[in-house]
Structure formats: C-alpha cells, structure tokens
Design an enzyme around this catalytic site. Structure first.
Site, mmCIF file in Angstrom:
data_model
loop_
_atom_site.group_PDB
_atom_site.id
_atom_site.type_symbol
_atom_site.label_atom_id
_atom_site.label_comp_id
_atom_site.label_asym_id
_atom_site.label_seq_id
_atom_site.Cartn_x
_atom_site.Cartn_y
_atom_site.Cartn_z
ATOM 1 N N ASP A 79 38.370 23.246 82.976
ATOM 2 C CA ASP A 79 36.710 22.993 82.823
ATOM 3 C C ASP A 79 36.452 22.879 81.051
ATOM 4 O O ASP A 79 37.337 23.396 80.332
ATOM 5 C CB ASP A 79 35.973 24.124 83.200
ATOM 6 C CG ASP A 79 36.433 25.657 82.624
ATOM 7 O OD1 ASP A 79 37.583 25.761 82.511
ATOM 8 O OD2 ASP A 79 35.574 26.542 82.492
ATOM 9 N N ASP A 110 40.512 21.195 74.030
ATOM 10 C CA ASP A 110 40.402 22.459 74.679
ATOM 11 C C ASP A 110 39.625 22.165 76.303
ATOM 12 O O ASP A 110 38.645 22.130 76.489
ATOM 13 C CB ASP A 110 39.271 22.983 74.077
ATOM 14 C CG ASP A 110 38.969 24.524 74.533
ATOM 15 O OD1 ASP A 110 39.679 25.046 75.295
ATOM 16 O OD2 ASP A 110 37.612 24.834 74.473
ATOM 17 N N GLU A 145 37.021 29.083 83.176
ATOM 18 C CA GLU A 145 37.408 29.712 82.067
ATOM 19 C C GLU A 145 36.414 29.927 80.836
ATOM 20 O O GLU A 145 36.394 30.925 80.414
ATOM 21 C CB GLU A 145 38.925 29.156 81.751
ATOM 22 C CG GLU A 145 39.333 30.150 80.532
ATOM 23 C CD GLU A 145 39.106 29.522 78.834
ATOM 24 O OE1 GLU A 145 39.321 30.614 78.210
ATOM 25 O OE2 GLU A 145 38.332 28.864 79.011
ATOM 26 N N HIS A 409 35.106 22.969 71.428
ATOM 27 C CA HIS A 409 33.758 22.944 71.350
ATOM 28 C C HIS A 409 33.095 22.308 70.269
ATOM 29 O O HIS A 409 31.939 22.512 70.121
ATOM 30 C CB HIS A 409 33.443 24.704 71.566
ATOM 31 C CG HIS A 409 33.749 25.628 72.453
ATOM 32 N ND1 HIS A 409 33.415 26.720 72.720
ATOM 33 C CD2 HIS A 409 34.835 25.295 73.348
ATOM 34 C CE1 HIS A 409 34.107 27.362 73.773
ATOM 35 N NE2 HIS A 409 34.966 26.433 74.192
#
Length: 436
Positions: A79, A110, A145, A409
């Site tokens: 995810d 990520d 997660e 992010h």
C-alpha cells in the site's frame, strides 16, 4: 556459491523488474484500496512459476518458492500513502517516469520496489538451482501498513497460521542493512470541563486551559534533561543505564520522542467556555519502553495528577476494514524491535551482501557519497512491519531494501534501477548462506 552468477542473473532481470514496478505504480493503492496492486503482484508470481500463490481473507498475497523445511520470509507492504498536493509533483505520480537509472512514481521507494526485488530474487533462486530441501521462500505483499503497520502480520501469523523462521523487511534502506527501529504508539488524552457563557468565564471550567497545562508537561518530556534536580525528566533518560537496562540498544536506535499531533474540543458556541478538550500524541519509543510505561509516564505528569479524574489517558485502536471488507481490530501500539548485531540472521545477511558487493554501501553517483558515509549495518528512522513480526511475535527480522527513506511520502518519489538489481541478488543468496 557463485556470487558472480547471482549478480549476472539479477542484472539480466533489470528490464523485467523495471516493467513490473511501473505496472504496479500505475494503479493507486492507498491503504484499504490495494486490490489492483495485489492482483498484479499475484499475476507476476504465477508468471514466474512460484510453487504456490494465494491471497488471504485480509487481502495479503503470499507466494511460495520451493518446498524445503525452513520457511524464510521476505515482506513488502504494497500500500502507499496518497499523493498530497498534486502541484508539488513534477510528473504524474501514477504514470511515473523512467530514465536510464531511475523510476519515478508514488510508491517506488516506499515500498513497491521491495516486492519487485523479492519476487525476482526468489525466481533467481530457482533459475540457478539454489533452492534445496533445506528451505522454502515466502514472499508476502502485505496490506494496510501505512494505516496500521504490522496489522497484516498479526493476521498472517495468528489467522493464516504462517510463522517463518525469520523475515527480511524490504523497506528502503539506502543500500544498508538495518537491524531495528524505534517503536511508536498513538496516545489520546481527554480532559473534561464545564461550559458557561463566555461573558463570565469564571462560572465554568475551561477544558482548553487544563489541556494547555498538560501540553507544557508533555513538551517538557520531549525537551528536558534527566538531571536529578529536574522534576519532569526528559525521554533522554532512557539512554542512561541508571534508568534503562537496555540503554545500549537504546543508544543504537536513538532516544524516544513525543509530540502533539492533533487537538479537538467541544463547546456550545464560540461565545462559551469549552467543556472538553482532547489531543493525540505521537510517541516514538526506544529500547526498554513499553506501551504501559508510556501511558503511565503521561498519567504521572504533574498537570495530569493535578486535574485528577477529569483527565483520561488511553491508547487509540484501529478497526478500519481492509479492501476485502475484513475488520481485524488492534491497539495502535507498534513495539520497538532490534535484532542483535551478532545474531545468525544479521551475520548471514552481511555475508550475502559482502560476498556480492563488498564492505560498504554502494549506490548511483547521486546516492553513493551519502551512503558510503554511513555504516553498512544501521537502523531505520521510521516504523515497519517489523513491529509485529519481531516486536509482538518474536520472529527475527532484519531489513534490506531498494530505495531511500527520504523518498518515502515525498512528492516526486523515485527509486533506482541499480537498487532493484542489488537487492534481488542479495535476496537470492541469503537463504543458502543462512541454511548452510
């Protein structure tokens, strides 16, 4: 073991890995919306002749290669977070981009690159005849997660009844081997007050003022020293053997921190005294700290003691349905974990890396200088599924994955093709070295 053959096999798969990663990235896959990611990963596993591929009721994909006795896991959460302000992106975050050396798009570092390298690392084991009756490889693409790290592995261990001997987290490690991370927990503080008309505030009991006192004490926890004369000793105290038997690993991981992340209130109107106030606290924990100790620490603050029964300190819970609709409630507690530097798993991963690539981290011209300045074996700043794998369940966990923590992010997220290759090669070599 012929390390050169492993490196060559991994390099030969660079184009396939690049294509696979870009095809996952094109689907949005935020927590609880990962179905397209999972189905694309399962498709690739089947194409590469994994011996068994299944998607569990929570929505995790589990791919098995080999049929040996020892189960060795490679985990990647698949995810992603959202894209944030689209204006901060220089390219389409889902279309992404590709250059001779880089792949861009949401999730490339990520940590969709991790699942790509793990899937192809397992295939290389089969290609080169490295699979034996000593081990079976499990590659997991796990969900939720970003929302609740480790929840997926609570399900895999407790409901799927799958328990590897150890797990490699493929979260990004900037070319290094990571053997731990600070834990975290999500704390809520609720304060009660009594409302009244704002023209005569003395008739009421302002919950926001009470909370203001508490927040100053919380701030002191983060900023104070630990001297004997300091009333509210700072979290830095856990680096001192006087306060913490696990001080040595605490120094390796870094001190704990606490910060206020959200604030809420209720009031009859803008012309009234607030009758409740609540805050969320983000608490990062080092070795030697537990959820009980962290809650008790807040409850013991002078301002919390002062306001007595008007204050409640608790931990958040998570119960959001997965993309399959399954709800698997859990406390928002994500324990610290660290695997010893001389553990068999640590040594095996270091042996695999050093046999392939030498004594220090490597990278592209853009990343090599920063990487080489850091020790090969280090730790994460952020949190991973290791909070469940090792933190809650005691299964040894260690990290090695493509990409960079700093890309996580962030807008314009990218990873490096060379990292995909290096990680696939190291993954391919590890099980044989561990089981020798």
């Amino acid at each position: 073991m012929d390390f050169n053959k492993i490196k060559e096999a991994a390099q030969n798969y660079e184009a396939d890995m690049t294509k696979f990663l870009r095809e996952i990235v094109k689907f949005p896959g935020e927590s609880c919306g990962e179905k397209d990611h999972i189905e694309r990963i399962a498709e690739e596993m089947r194409k590469l002749d994994f011996d068994k591929v299944e998607i569990d009721p929570q929505g995790n994909v589990l791919g098995y290669m080999g049929t040996g006795e020892t189960l060795i896991g490679f985990d990647a959460h698949i995810d992603t977070v959202g894209i944030g302000n689209r204006d901060n992106w220089e390219f389409d975050p889902y279309e992404g981009f590709e250059s001779d050396t880089e792949i861009g798009g949401r999730g490339t570092s990520d940590q969709l690159g991790g699942i790509v390298s793990a899937v192809y690392g397992a295939r290389i084991m089969k290609d080169l005849g490295l699979l034996s009756d000593k081990y079976t490889v499990l590659v997991t693409g796990t969900v939720q997660e970003e929302d609740c790290d480790g929840l997926c592995w609570q399900y895999i261990i407790n409901e799927d009844k799958v328990r590897p001997e150890f797990v490699v987290s493929t979260e990004p490690t900037d070319g290094g081997i990571y053997r731990g991370q600070r834990g975290r927990m999500e704390i809520r503080v609720d304060v009660k007050g009594v409302s009244c008309h704002g023209s005569a505030p003395e008739r009421g009991d302002n919950a926001i003022y009470k909370m203001a006192d508490i927040l100053q004490d919380v701030r002191a926890l983060n900023e104070n020293d630990a001297e004997e004369t300091t009333e509210i000793k700072g979290l830095v105290k856990m680096l001192d053997e006087t306060y913490n038997p696990e001080w040595e690993e605490a120094r390796f991981l870094g001190r704990g921190t606490i910060t206020t992340s959200e604030i809420f209130f209720t009031s009859p109107s803008r012309c009234a005294v607030a009758d409740s106030c609540s805050v969320s606290l983000d608490r990062r924990m080092t070795a030697g700290e537990t959820w009980e100790s962290c809650l008790d620490e807040i409850r013991a603050l002078p301002s919390v003691q002062k306001y007595g029964e008007d204050v409640t300190v608790s931990m958040y819970n998570y119960d959001r349905p997965s993309y399959t609709g399954l709800v698997y409630p859990i406390e928002c507690y994500f324990p610290t974990w660290v695997i010893p530097k001389d553990h068999k798993v640590t040594k095996a991963l270091e042996e695999a890396y050093k046999g392939l690539y030498g004594e220090e981290r490597i990278g592209t011209p853009e990343t090599a200088k920063m990487r080489k300045a850091r020790p090969l074996t280090d730790k994460w700043t952020f949190s991973t599924n290791g909070v469940s794998i090792m933190g809650r369940n005691g299964i040894p966990c260690i990290g090695f994955g493509p990409g960079a923590e700093a890309q996580a992010h962030a807008p314009n997220e990218k990873t490096w093709k060379a990292d995909l290759v290096v990680c696939a090669a190291v993954y391919a070599a590890l099980p044989t070295l561990y089981c020798k």
